[in-house]
Design an enzyme around this catalytic site. Structure first.
Site, mmCIF file in Angstrom:
data_model
loop_
_atom_site.group_PDB
_atom_site.id
_atom_site.type_symbol
_atom_site.label_atom_id
_atom_site.label_comp_id
_atom_site.label_asym_id
_atom_site.label_seq_id
_atom_site.Cartn_x
_atom_site.Cartn_y
_atom_site.Cartn_z
ATOM 1 N N THR A 185 38.888 16.271 113.008
ATOM 2 C CA THR A 185 37.815 15.151 112.973
ATOM 3 C C THR A 185 38.489 13.799 113.051
ATOM 4 O OG1 THR A 185 36.381 14.041 111.470
ATOM 5 C CG2 THR A 185 37.982 15.165 110.173
ATOM 6 N N GLU A 213 37.816 11.614 111.295
ATOM 7 C CA GLU A 213 38.030 10.905 109.729
ATOM 8 C C GLU A 213 39.415 11.112 109.507
ATOM 9 O OE1 GLU A 213 35.527 9.575 107.701
ATOM 10 O OE2 GLU A 213 34.055 9.434 109.179
ATOM 11 N N TYR A 235 38.073 14.366 102.124
ATOM 12 C CA TYR A 235 37.411 15.065 103.287
ATOM 13 C C TYR A 235 38.600 15.048 104.533
ATOM 14 C CZ TYR A 235 35.197 16.311 107.703
ATOM 15 O OH TYR A 235 34.693 17.053 108.847
ATOM 16 N N LYS A 290 41.074 17.598 105.881
ATOM 17 C CA LYS A 290 41.063 18.081 107.381
ATOM 18 C C LYS A 290 42.289 17.744 107.794
ATOM 19 C CE LYS A 290 37.098 19.560 108.676
ATOM 20 N NZ LYS A 290 36.858 20.886 109.452
HETATM 21 P P1 NDP Z 1 27.837 21.870 108.845
HETATM 22 O O1 NDP Z 1 27.964 21.118 107.434
HETATM 23 O O2 NDP Z 1 26.661 21.799 109.408
HETATM 24 O O3 NDP Z 1 28.418 23.345 108.695
HETATM 25 C C1 NDP Z 1 29.331 23.870 107.731
HETATM 26 C C2 NDP Z 1 29.278 25.366 107.551
HETATM 27 O O4 NDP Z 1 30.361 25.736 106.663
HETATM 28 C C3 NDP Z 1 28.058 25.830 107.163
HETATM 29 O O5 NDP Z 1 27.775 27.068 107.938
HETATM 30 C C4 NDP Z 1 28.665 26.265 105.934
HETATM 31 O O6 NDP Z 1 27.842 27.531 105.055
HETATM 32 C C5 NDP Z 1 29.730 26.887 105.964
HETATM 33 N N1 NDP Z 1 30.709 26.812 104.771
HETATM 34 C C6 NDP Z 1 30.725 25.725 103.879
HETATM 35 N N2 NDP Z 1 31.699 26.338 102.740
HETATM 36 C C7 NDP Z 1 31.846 27.762 103.117
HETATM 37 C C8 NDP Z 1 32.601 28.832 102.449
HETATM 38 N N3 NDP Z 1 33.211 28.417 101.247
HETATM 39 N N4 NDP Z 1 32.582 29.878 102.785
HETATM 40 C C9 NDP Z 1 32.301 30.030 104.242
HETATM 41 N N5 NDP Z 1 31.450 29.320 104.750
HETATM 42 C C10 NDP Z 1 31.217 28.010 104.274
HETATM 43 O O7 NDP Z 1 28.875 21.118 109.650
HETATM 44 P P2 NDP Z 1 28.923 20.987 111.326
HETATM 45 O O8 NDP Z 1 28.521 22.089 111.885
HETATM 46 O O9 NDP Z 1 28.437 19.502 111.484
HETATM 47 O O10 NDP Z 1 30.534 20.843 111.685
HETATM 48 C C11 NDP Z 1 31.360 21.792 112.103
HETATM 49 C C12 NDP Z 1 32.790 21.801 111.949
HETATM 50 O O11 NDP Z 1 33.259 20.421 112.275
HETATM 51 C C13 NDP Z 1 32.869 21.428 110.212
HETATM 52 O O12 NDP Z 1 34.397 21.693 109.955
HETATM 53 C C14 NDP Z 1 33.125 19.803 110.248
HETATM 54 O O13 NDP Z 1 33.905 19.368 109.210
HETATM 55 C C15 NDP Z 1 33.812 19.459 111.620
HETATM 56 N N6 NDP Z 1 33.384 18.436 112.226
HETATM 57 C C16 NDP Z 1 32.070 17.870 112.183
HETATM 58 C C17 NDP Z 1 31.772 16.786 112.944
HETATM 59 C C18 NDP Z 1 30.179 16.324 113.328
HETATM 60 O O14 NDP Z 1 30.118 15.031 113.366
HETATM 61 N N7 NDP Z 1 29.429 17.160 112.903
HETATM 62 C C19 NDP Z 1 32.844 15.692 113.161
HETATM 63 C C20 NDP Z 1 34.090 16.261 113.073
HETATM 64 C C21 NDP Z 1 34.438 17.632 112.695
HETATM 65 P P3 NDP Z 1 26.505 27.108 104.395
HETATM 66 O O15 NDP Z 1 25.273 27.006 105.526
HETATM 67 O O16 NDP Z 1 26.339 28.455 103.693
HETATM 68 O O17 NDP Z 1 26.957 26.075 103.385
#
Ligand code: NDP
Length: 339
Positions: free
Chosen positions: A126, A128, A150, A154
């Site tokens: 990310t 971040e 966070y 990351k």
């Molecule tokens: P979301 O918050 O929408 O999705 C996060 C996902 O991780 C959900 O499916 C959640 O499941 C799952 N999750 C959380 N904790 C656990 C756990 N303990 N075990 C299994 N699954 C888990 O994030 P995004 O889709 O927006 O982002 C995807 C990735 O990209 C993330 O890693 C984020 O940090 C990274 N990212 C995102 C950016 C953005 O702008 N969107 C920018 C840069 C990086 P549940 O629904 O059950 O909670």
């Protein structure tokens, strides 16, 4: 031959769009799904793909569940998108964030070494990680200085991915993605919070939208464009790290102004910084108010990425402009609020 892919975080914004993309490419798509008190497959249903993906129970905390998911899915490509992904929560739950967002990455890499070290691995890094800005335009070579638990978690995930690539020759790539949004963005994130609240105010379901720092600048793209870059990274002969961004920056204030037009408002700002208020010129009502409680303890003021390497090596380009993104999100939330 049909490829098999495993996505962690398949129920999240990116997981859902990536699953859709891989299905279009005829992959068998598997997703690791954590046990929760409520159904978390809403985004997969919204895209109409819930019945086409294979969901495997597992949690990023528990490496045994990752091993089982890798064995069952026979995945040749693993997209590690699961995380505690909300920056503000990372100050309230720093240890959970370290575990789920940081340490789980090495658990998945170790699980891969046990089950299938030849599988290709994508890590969701990310912008971040850049945090306090060292260079005006951030590239793959810009030094990192994360400003939240966070971002720190990351950064561990990023470097352990680089390290396993260099230590064990794994095909492990890391996408340093700048903010990307969509109608499926979580409602706690500022863009979606804005479009949803404006739609609700338009339909009389809410009075005021409260926001933090209106002058934060971000490089915002469309999630559907960004998942194409993830896939492209794993199709390269050599693994590598790539910045994925638009190269443009916009303030939260500008996002609000543009979204407000789609919701039928005309915003006039009064007051500065923490005193700022947004008044709808048509009705004369205060519909936006700054609440300092939403300020971050350590702020990241401006992020702008340089996607030149991704353009050159992956042939990746975004298709959705900032204006089109705001419109797409605003209209989707107006429709939801109308229902
Ligand atoms: P979301 O918050 O929408 O999705 C996060 C996902 O991780 C959900 O499916 C959640 O499941 C799952 N999750 C959380 N904790 C656990 C756990 N303990 N075990 C299994 N699954 C888990 O994030 P995004 O889709 O927006 O982002 C995807 C990735 O990209 C993330 O890693 C984020 O940090 C990274 N990212 C995102 C950016 C953005 O702008 N969107 C920018 C840069 C990086 P549940 O629904 O059950 O909670």
């Amino acid at each position: 031959m049909t490829k098999h892919a495993l996505i962690t975080g398949i129920t999240g914004q990116d997981g859902a769009y990536l699953a859709q993309l891989l299905l279009e490419k005829n992959y068998h798509v598997y997703g690791l799904i954590a046990r929760r008190g409520t159904d978390t497959t809403g985004r997969l249903h919204e895209l109409g793909i819930a019945g086409q993906v294979h969901l495997l129970d597992g949690d990023l905390i528990d490496p045994s569940s990752m091993i089982r998911a890798l064995e069952k899915s026979k995945a040749e490509e693993v997209y590690n998108l699961g995380a505690q992904s909300f920056v503000a929560t990372s100050w309230d739950q720093p240890i959970l964030t370290a575990e789920v967002t940081g340490v789980s990455v090495v658990k998945m890499l170790e699980a891969l070494r046990i089950v299938n070290p030849k599988a290709r691995f994508y890590q969701a890094s990310t912008s971040e990680m850049f945090g306090q800005i060292q260079e005006p335009l951030q590239t793959e070579r810009t030094p990192f200085y994360p400003r939240s638990p966070y971002g720190v978690a990351k950064l561990y995930g990023h470097w352990i991915t680089v390290n396993y690539r260099e230590s064990f020759g794994m095909h492990a790539s890391s996408g340093i993605l700048f903010n990307h949004e969509s109608p499926l963005r979580g409602t706690e994130f500022v863009t979606r919070k804005i479009t949803l609240a404006l739609a609700r105010i338009r339909h009389g379901l809410q009075d005021v939208l409260e926001l933090g720092n209106l002058d934060s600048k971000r490089d915002w793209g469309f999630a559907g464009d960004y998942v194409r870059a993830m896939w492209a990274m794993l199709q390269q002969e050599q693994p590598d790290d790539y910045v994925i961004a638009t190269g443009e920056t916009w303030t939260v204030r500008q996002f609000v102004e543009k979204a407000a037009v789609h919701a039928g408002f005309d915003i006039e700002w009064r007051g500065e910084a923490e005193q700022a208020q947004g008044i709808d010129r048509k009705s004369g009502k205060i519909i936006i108010r700054v609440n300092p409680a939403f300020y971050r303890p350590a702020e990241v003021d401006v992020l702008i990425g340089d996607p030149a390497k991704a353009h050159q090596k992956l042939g990746w380009k975004r298709e959705v402009s900032f204006d089109a993104l705001v419109q797409m999100m605003a209209e989707a939330d107006l429709q939801r609020a109308a229902k």
